[in-house]
Scaffold this motif. Structure first.
Motif, short mmCIF file in Angstrom:
data_model
loop_
_atom_site.label_atom_id
_atom_site.label_comp_id
_atom_site.label_asym_id
_atom_site.label_seq_id
_atom_site.Cartn_x
_atom_site.Cartn_y
_atom_site.Cartn_z
N ARG A 162 0.87 -1.18 0.00
CA ARG A 162 0.00 0.00 0.00
C ARG A 162 0.90 1.23 0.00
N THR A 164 -0.20 4.80 -0.06
CA THR A 164 -0.72 6.13 0.30
C THR A 164 0.22 6.85 1.26
N ARG A 165 0.59 8.05 0.88
CA ARG A 165 1.56 8.82 1.68
C ARG A 165 0.98 9.22 3.03
N HIS A 195 -1.73 -1.09 -4.06
CA HIS A 195 -2.71 -0.06 -3.68
C HIS A 195 -2.03 1.27 -3.98
N GLN A 197 -3.08 4.70 -4.35
CA GLN A 197 -3.58 6.05 -4.12
C GLN A 197 -2.56 6.98 -3.49
N ASP A 198 -2.43 8.17 -4.06
CA ASP A 198 -1.69 9.27 -3.45
C ASP A 198 -0.29 8.86 -3.00
N ALA A 199 0.41 8.13 -3.88
CA ALA A 199 1.75 7.64 -3.54
C ALA A 199 2.79 8.74 -3.64
N HIS A 222 -10.29 4.83 -8.11
CA HIS A 222 -10.26 5.86 -7.07
C HIS A 222 -10.08 7.23 -7.71
N TYR A 224 -8.16 9.77 -6.12
CA TYR A 224 -6.99 10.42 -5.51
C TYR A 224 -5.94 10.68 -6.59
N SER A 257 -12.32 4.22 -2.35
CA SER A 257 -11.62 3.88 -3.59
C SER A 257 -12.53 3.58 -4.76
#
Length: 383
Positions: A162, A164-165, A195, A197-199, A222, A224, A257
């Motif tokens: 995953r 996401t930051r 996953h 999102q928003d990496a 998603h 994001y 998501s």
């Protein structure tokens, strides 16, 4: 008696067999014994009258979180998955190398739901909401993950990461977990599940560069940053290239998501999901997800046929998990897993992960679940 159980008179939708029509299904010894237009109910110990209903193979959910009691996401698998028609599920990284033995002993091995798993590259897995699994880079331990995979080869399908930051990945870890997941998966000869999102990267292009055919990009709709659309609302070239080389684009609805707007724009450009999954967990089991059948209902509303929708929760994921011909089909010899659905008509509230609501006209509702050739009765109902 020839059959332990007979489902009679339902419309069988079995995409693996390219079958959609009224058929009877007989079960014996825990497996499918026969499929036919007029099997004799006198040959069965128990008969389910499915006239007017849709009968499918047991559903396969490629993305759930069922490490109840340990992961903050965890839910009990039998009442939330099996009881609702998902007879086979894949836990998407709830456990890592430090926690996987307990996950297997106390959840996987004692549940009636058939549970497979993605190993989280974070050794702790998804334990707590307050501290992300990649708060420090050392959590992404390749050697430890590989050792644990070897001990559980029979149920581990790949390596989950995953990205996401802040809430999951600290700035110190950045994109390191993705590359550690790739390294562990390559060493084990398995795919990765990402996953995205928003990496900590400029776009999904950077993520897809390290993904190969057979890898799974979940949460594909998603809204994001690091999404599948560019600034003009068009599908990114990197996404089209990834689809061409066989990257699996999985729905993974979840609590944050699934955006109606994103999925509608994607479908208008002929980018359909490879698989439909729920990302079912404690934060969405009471809405907006509820269960896998409810996610399938949303794709019926979006215009997919019931055959196309059911294929994405049966025949397609069965091949992805390496159980083609055993699950995701009701061909003779397969495991005796089936679901009897009512396809109800009316006005139904369908909510995405942002609270946006559509009104559906059909609702796919599981009314009887068969697991291993017998009717499953939930423990909560006294079974």
């Amino acid at each position: 008696m020839k059959y332990d159980l007979l489902i009679k008179g339902g419309t069988l939708v079995d995409p693996a067999e390219d079958l959609s029509g009224v058929r009877d299904v007989g079960f014996a010894g825990g497996r499918v014994a026969a499929v036919g237009e007029c099997l004799d109910k006198g040959d069965a110990r128990e008969v389910i009258d499915a006239a007017g209903c849709v009968v499918t193979p047991g559903l396969i959910d490629l993305h759930v979180h069922v490490f109840a009691g340990v992961s903050h996401y965890g839910i009990e698998p039998d009442p939330t998955c099996l009881d609702r028609g998902a007879t086979t599920v894949v836990d998407a990284g709830s456990a890592g190398a430090d926690t996987f033995p307990g996950f297997r002993k106390y959840v996987i091995d004692v549940s009636e739901t058939r549970i497979l798993a993605q190993m989280n590259i974070s050794s702790q897995g998804m334990l707590t909401e307050e501290i992300g699994e990649f708060e420090i880079p050392e959590y992404a331990d390749v050697e430890k993950a590989c050792r644990m995979i070897e001990r559980h080869r029979d149920i581990v399908l790949g390596v989950k990461v995953r990205l996401t930051r802040n809430t999951i990945v600290s700035e110190r870890s950045g994109m390191l977990p993705l590359h550690r997941a790739r390294a562990a998966a390559d060493a084990a000869g398995l795919p990765i599940m990402v996953h995205p999102q928003d990496a900590w990267c400029s776009s999904i292009d950077d993520i897809l560069k390290v993904m190969n055919g057979g890898d799974i990009l979940t949460h594909c709709y998603h809204d994001y940053p690091c999404g599948i659309l560019n600034g003009e609302g068009r599908i990114r070239n990197s996404v089209l290239e990834a689809i061409e080389r066989g990257v699996v684009f999985d729905v993974g609805h979840g609590a944050g998501s699934f955006s109606w707007q994103i999925v509608e724009m994607a479908l208008s450009q002929d980018v359909l999901p490879t698989t439909i999954s729920s990302d079912l967990h404690i934060y969405n089991v009471n809405g907006p997800v509820y269960d896998l059948a409810s996610v399938v209902t949303k794709f019926l509303h979006l215009g997919l046929s019931i055959e196309d929708s059911i294929s994405r929760v049966t025949s397609v994921p069965s091949a992805i998990i390496g159980m083609e011909g055993e699950v995701g089909t009701l061909s003779p010899g397969a495991f005796g897993d089936a679901v009897v659905f009512e396809l109800r008509e009316g006005d139904f509230r369908l909510e995405d992960s942002r609270g946006e609501v559509r009104t559906g006209k059909r609702n796919l509702v599981p009314v009887t679940v068969v697991k291993g050739g017998r009717v499953y009765t939930s423990r909560g109902a006294g079974g």
